[in-house]
Design an enzyme around this catalytic site. Sequence first.
Site, PDB file in Angstrom:
ATOM      1  N   GLY A   7      33.830  51.131  38.910  1.00  0.00           N
ATOM      2  CA  GLY A   7      33.263  51.460  40.213  1.00  0.00           C
ATOM      3  C   GLY A   7      34.344  51.953  41.148  1.00  0.00           C
ATOM      4  N   SER A  14      36.068  43.179  41.101  1.00  0.00           N
ATOM      5  CA  SER A  14      36.856  41.987  40.781  1.00  0.00           C
ATOM      6  C   SER A  14      36.061  40.700  40.974  1.00  0.00           C
ATOM      7  CB  SER A  14      38.135  41.943  41.619  1.00  0.00           C
ATOM      8  OG  SER A  14      38.990  42.996  41.240  1.00  0.00           O
ATOM      9  N   HIS A  48      46.893  36.992  45.793  1.00  0.00           N
ATOM     10  CA  HIS A  48      45.762  37.112  44.865  1.00  0.00           C
ATOM     11  C   HIS A  48      45.730  35.931  43.889  1.00  0.00           C
ATOM     12  CE1 HIS A  48      43.893  40.924  45.861  1.00  0.00           C
ATOM     13  NE2 HIS A  48      45.093  41.421  46.061  1.00  0.00           N
ATOM     14  N   ARG A  52      42.677  32.380  43.376  1.00  0.00           N
ATOM     15  CA  ARG A  52      41.998  31.812  42.205  1.00  0.00           C
ATOM     16  C   ARG A  52      42.378  30.340  42.089  1.00  0.00           C
ATOM     17  NH1 ARG A  52      43.668  36.846  40.704  1.00  0.00           N
ATOM     18  NH2 ARG A  52      45.517  36.091  39.629  1.00  0.00           N
ATOM     19  N   GLU A  60      50.909  38.002  34.178  1.00  0.00           N
ATOM     20  CA  GLU A  60      51.284  39.350  34.590  1.00  0.00           C
ATOM     21  C   GLU A  60      51.795  40.088  33.360  1.00  0.00           C
ATOM     22  OE1 GLU A  60      53.922  39.303  37.966  1.00  0.00           O
ATOM     23  OE2 GLU A  60      52.740  37.717  38.913  1.00  0.00           O
TER      24      GLU A  60
END
Length: 167
Positions: A7, A14, A48, A52, A60
Amino acid sequence: MIIYITGGERSGKSSHAQNLALSLSNTPKYIATSRIWDGNHRKRIDRHIADRDERWTSIEEEKAISNHIRPRDVVVIDCVTLWLTNFFMDTKNDIEKSLELAKKEFNKLRHIDATIIIISNEIGMGVHAQTEIGRLFTELQGWMNQHIAKHADQATLMVSGIPVKLK
């Protein structure tokens, strides 16, 4: 199973992917593909990660994403655009070599018995890139998106926070 979510920017990709992952596992993995460009970027990534909760394992990885996925894992890969940028930069903007390397890595995912949720961007739906490098990258992104969508078990287009089932 490969679930592809694509999108535009800020379309809800996300959050949709993360909610889906949490509905499938109490211990999902989140693989962030962004290269760390500077201290400000590092702070953004840390923010970020902090968003969570403790159920998530954050990893990463710039390119070799298959190295971090085990059978029965539920994984969110965020995102194809940043992942492709790493190949594109390292090959000095060679879209053919970048596409070859990205497809080779993606194809490894197809053989892992895990639920892999892949987030991408439809950058070709926006403003036409003004630079030659931008136009080349848009082509690379489009070709890789097609490859992923072709091999995905499910594909969803996010529009204004609403998931539209494609496949």
